[in-house]
Design a protein around this motif. Sequence first.
Motif, PDB file in Angstrom:
ATOM      1  N   THR A  28       0.819  -1.129  -0.010  1.00 26.88           N
ATOM      2  CA  THR A  28      -0.037  -0.104  -0.027  1.00 26.88           C
ATOM      3  C   THR A  28       0.761   1.017  -0.060  1.00 26.88           C
ATOM      4  O   THR A  28       1.975   1.276   0.330  1.00 26.88           O
ATOM      5  CB  THR A  28      -0.976  -0.080   1.296  1.00 26.88           C
ATOM      6  OG1 THR A  28      -0.337   0.144   2.517  1.00 26.88           O
ATOM      7  CG2 THR A  28      -1.979  -1.238   1.204  1.00 26.88           C
ATOM      8  N   ASN A  29       0.318   2.491  -0.336  1.00 28.25           N
ATOM      9  CA  ASN A  29       0.861   3.709  -0.343  1.00 28.25           C
ATOM     10  C   ASN A  29       0.521   4.555   0.726  1.00 28.25           C
ATOM     11  O   ASN A  29       1.436   5.572   0.801  1.00 28.25           O
ATOM     12  CB  ASN A  29       0.721   4.156  -1.866  1.00 28.25           C
ATOM     13  CG  ASN A  29       1.347   3.293  -2.850  1.00 28.25           C
ATOM     14  OD1 ASN A  29       2.533   2.771  -2.646  1.00 28.25           O
ATOM     15  ND2 ASN A  29       0.699   3.272  -3.878  1.00 28.25           N
ATOM     16  N   ASN A  30      -0.377   4.480   1.446  1.00 26.27           N
ATOM     17  CA  ASN A  30      -0.844   5.495   2.599  1.00 26.27           C
ATOM     18  C   ASN A  30      -1.479   4.508   3.815  1.00 26.27           C
ATOM     19  O   ASN A  30      -1.905   3.612   3.562  1.00 26.27           O
ATOM     20  CB  ASN A  30      -1.704   6.615   1.778  1.00 26.27           C
ATOM     21  CG  ASN A  30      -2.948   6.084   1.220  1.00 26.27           C
ATOM     22  OD1 ASN A  30      -3.835   5.369   1.745  1.00 26.27           O
ATOM     23  ND2 ASN A  30      -3.376   6.460   0.100  1.00 26.27           N
ATOM     24  N   ARG A  31      -1.854   5.400   4.650  1.00 27.96           N
ATOM     25  CA  ARG A  31      -2.293   4.866   5.760  1.00 27.96           C
ATOM     26  C   ARG A  31      -3.596   4.276   5.714  1.00 27.96           C
ATOM     27  O   ARG A  31      -4.018   3.207   6.113  1.00 27.96           O
ATOM     28  CB  ARG A  31      -2.408   5.973   7.075  1.00 27.96           C
ATOM     29  CG  ARG A  31      -2.861   5.340   8.301  1.00 27.96           C
ATOM     30  CD  ARG A  31      -2.469   5.818   9.714  1.00 27.96           C
ATOM     31  NE  ARG A  31      -1.066   6.033   9.785  1.00 27.96           N
ATOM     32  CZ  ARG A  31      -0.164   5.253  10.218  1.00 27.96           C
ATOM     33  NH1 ARG A  31      -0.711   3.797  10.269  1.00 27.96           N
ATOM     34  NH2 ARG A  31       0.997   5.473  10.710  1.00 27.96           N
ATOM     35  N   ASP A  32      -4.471   5.088   4.904  1.00 28.40           N
ATOM     36  CA  ASP A  32      -5.906   4.498   4.621  1.00 28.40           C
ATOM     37  C   ASP A  32      -5.847   3.259   3.911  1.00 28.40           C
ATOM     38  O   ASP A  32      -6.611   2.241   4.125  1.00 28.40           O
ATOM     39  CB  ASP A  32      -6.712   5.621   3.651  1.00 28.40           C
ATOM     40  CG  ASP A  32      -7.228   6.638   4.685  1.00 28.40           C
ATOM     41  OD1 ASP A  32      -7.037   6.640   5.910  1.00 28.40           O
ATOM     42  OD2 ASP A  32      -7.217   7.650   4.122  1.00 28.40           O
ATOM     43  N   GLN A  33      -5.050   3.102   2.965  1.00 28.54           N
ATOM     44  CA  GLN A  33      -5.036   1.666   2.108  1.00 28.54           C
ATOM     45  C   GLN A  33      -4.374   0.710   3.168  1.00 28.54           C
ATOM     46  O   GLN A  33      -4.875  -0.390   3.168  1.00 28.54           O
ATOM     47  CB  GLN A  33      -3.776   1.936   0.959  1.00 28.54           C
ATOM     48  CG  GLN A  33      -4.643   2.704  -0.161  1.00 28.54           C
ATOM     49  CD  GLN A  33      -3.677   2.973  -1.349  1.00 28.54           C
ATOM     50  OE1 GLN A  33      -2.517   2.719  -1.016  1.00 28.54           O
ATOM     51  NE2 GLN A  33      -4.227   3.332  -2.431  1.00 28.54           N
ATOM     52  N   HIS A  34      -3.468   0.904   3.930  1.00 25.94           N
ATOM     53  CA  HIS A  34      -2.841   0.154   4.740  1.00 25.94           C
ATOM     54  C   HIS A  34      -4.111  -0.370   5.876  1.00 25.94           C
ATOM     55  O   HIS A  34      -4.232  -1.471   6.011  1.00 25.94           O
ATOM     56  CB  HIS A  34      -1.825   0.840   5.582  1.00 25.94           C
ATOM     57  CG  HIS A  34      -1.102   0.076   6.748  1.00 25.94           C
ATOM     58  ND1 HIS A  34       0.150  -0.371   6.667  1.00 25.94           N
ATOM     59  CD2 HIS A  34      -1.324  -0.174   7.956  1.00 25.94           C
ATOM     60  CE1 HIS A  34       0.502  -1.296   7.530  1.00 25.94           C
ATOM     61  NE2 HIS A  34      -0.662  -1.044   8.718  1.00 25.94           N
ATOM     62  N   ASN A  35      -4.737   0.604   6.190  1.00 20.51           N
ATOM     63  CA  ASN A  35      -5.795  -0.005   7.202  1.00 20.51           C
ATOM     64  C   ASN A  35      -6.888  -0.840   6.566  1.00 20.51           C
ATOM     65  O   ASN A  35      -7.289  -1.622   7.318  1.00 20.51           O
ATOM     66  CB  ASN A  35      -6.407   1.267   8.083  1.00 20.51           C
ATOM     67  CG  ASN A  35      -5.511   2.112   8.850  1.00 20.51           C
ATOM     68  OD1 ASN A  35      -4.601   1.547   9.439  1.00 20.51           O
ATOM     69  ND2 ASN A  35      -5.810   3.307   9.170  1.00 20.51           N
ATOM     70  N   ASP A  36      -7.287  -0.361   5.258  1.00 18.84           N
ATOM     71  CA  ASP A  36      -8.220  -1.219   4.502  1.00 18.84           C
ATOM     72  C   ASP A  36      -7.532  -2.448   4.250  1.00 18.84           C
ATOM     73  O   ASP A  36      -8.296  -3.486   4.461  1.00 18.84           O
ATOM     74  CB  ASP A  36      -8.550  -0.385   3.204  1.00 18.84           C
ATOM     75  CG  ASP A  36      -9.373   0.839   3.416  1.00 18.84           C
ATOM     76  OD1 ASP A  36      -9.883   1.008   4.542  1.00 18.84           O
ATOM     77  OD2 ASP A  36      -9.484   1.518   2.524  1.00 18.84           O
ATOM     78  N   LEU A  37      -6.498  -2.770   3.866  1.00 16.64           N
ATOM     79  CA  LEU A  37      -5.920  -3.857   3.496  1.00 16.64           C
ATOM     80  C   LEU A  37      -5.836  -4.791   4.882  1.00 16.64           C
ATOM     81  O   LEU A  37      -5.817  -5.965   4.818  1.00 16.64           O
ATOM     82  CB  LEU A  37      -4.316  -3.656   2.897  1.00 16.64           C
ATOM     83  CG  LEU A  37      -3.852  -5.185   2.292  1.00 16.64           C
ATOM     84  CD1 LEU A  37      -4.644  -5.950   1.637  1.00 16.64           C
ATOM     85  CD2 LEU A  37      -2.417  -5.049   1.538  1.00 16.64           C
ATOM     86  N   PHE A  38      -5.275  -4.161   5.791  1.00 14.42           N
ATOM     87  CA  PHE A  38      -5.102  -4.808   7.177  1.00 14.42           C
ATOM     88  C   PHE A  38      -6.434  -5.380   7.719  1.00 14.42           C
ATOM     89  O   PHE A  38      -6.667  -6.635   8.069  1.00 14.42           O
ATOM     90  CB  PHE A  38      -4.637  -3.652   8.177  1.00 14.42           C
ATOM     91  CG  PHE A  38      -4.240  -4.507   9.641  1.00 14.42           C
ATOM     92  CD1 PHE A  38      -3.186  -5.081   9.861  1.00 14.42           C
ATOM     93  CD2 PHE A  38      -5.450  -4.565  10.580  1.00 14.42           C
ATOM     94  CE1 PHE A  38      -2.937  -5.504  11.042  1.00 14.42           C
ATOM     95  CE2 PHE A  38      -5.262  -5.158  11.832  1.00 14.42           C
ATOM     96  CZ  PHE A  38      -3.910  -5.663  12.273  1.00 14.42           C
ATOM     97  N   GLN A  39      -7.672  -4.658   7.432  1.00 16.63           N
ATOM     98  CA  GLN A  39      -8.862  -5.222   7.801  1.00 16.63           C
ATOM     99  C   GLN A  39      -9.315  -6.344   6.925  1.00 16.63           C
ATOM    100  O   GLN A  39      -9.652  -7.248   7.356  1.00 16.63           O
ATOM    101  CB  GLN A  39      -9.712  -4.204   7.653  1.00 16.63           C
ATOM    102  CG  GLN A  39     -11.368  -4.523   7.897  1.00 16.63           C
ATOM    103  CD  GLN A  39     -12.372  -3.551   7.756  1.00 16.63           C
ATOM    104  OE1 GLN A  39     -11.818  -2.321   7.462  1.00 16.63           O
ATOM    105  NE2 GLN A  39     -13.682  -3.807   7.721  1.00 16.63           N
ATOM    106  N   GLU A  40      -9.037  -6.358   5.588  1.00 16.55           N
ATOM    107  CA  GLU A  40      -9.185  -7.266   4.604  1.00 16.55           C
ATOM    108  C   GLU A  40      -8.655  -8.470   4.980  1.00 16.55           C
ATOM    109  O   GLU A  40      -8.814  -9.635   4.715  1.00 16.55           O
ATOM    110  CB  GLU A  40      -8.901  -7.094   3.116  1.00 16.55           C
ATOM    111  CG  GLU A  40      -9.545  -7.694   2.361  1.00 16.55           C
ATOM    112  CD  GLU A  40     -11.132  -8.304   2.270  1.00 16.55           C
ATOM    113  OE1 GLU A  40     -11.173  -9.434   1.742  1.00 16.55           O
ATOM    114  OE2 GLU A  40     -11.828  -7.316   2.461  1.00 16.55           O
TER     115      GLU A  40
END
Length: 164
Positions: A28-40
């Motif tokens: 991922t490239n940013n915190r929002d994407q990081h959090n989304d991927l972490f959740q997924e």
Amino acid sequence: MSKDLEQQFVTQFEAHQNIVHKICRMYTNNRDQHNDLFQEVTVQLWRAYPKFRGDAKFSTWMYRVALNTAITLYRKSKRQVTTQDFEGVSFKISAEEYDDTTERQLKLMYAAVKELNDIDKALVLLYLEDKDYREISQTLGISEVNARVKMNRIKGKLKKVLNP
């Protein structure tokens, strides 16, 4: 699912959640994407946990599920991570915040590693986690010899990028 199984999952997940953070950081490239991927990834691990037989270590299995989820989402969305709602979950997992402010050299290395193809990224990530080539080969589904050869080639590429 039983409360015992749920508690086992939460305990194992919390003990190894840095694996998921590292994979998220790589794909991922940013915190929002990081959090989304972490959740997924968490959702996919939870869904797959009843099928975990314990043939491999939990961390090896976790790497495989997390990497497959990240690679699949990365390829599907071309760097736009989408998530699924997972309602009905009654447990909470405390997520540690990953602090990268003091890791300037790691950021450079991560940037260089992000330029590699998906399998090479996964191989580097496992190598940096001090996984032996046997475990790397099991996680990625390649031969141990292939893992060694690929890693040596990747090291050469990264040296050229990081030390021009």
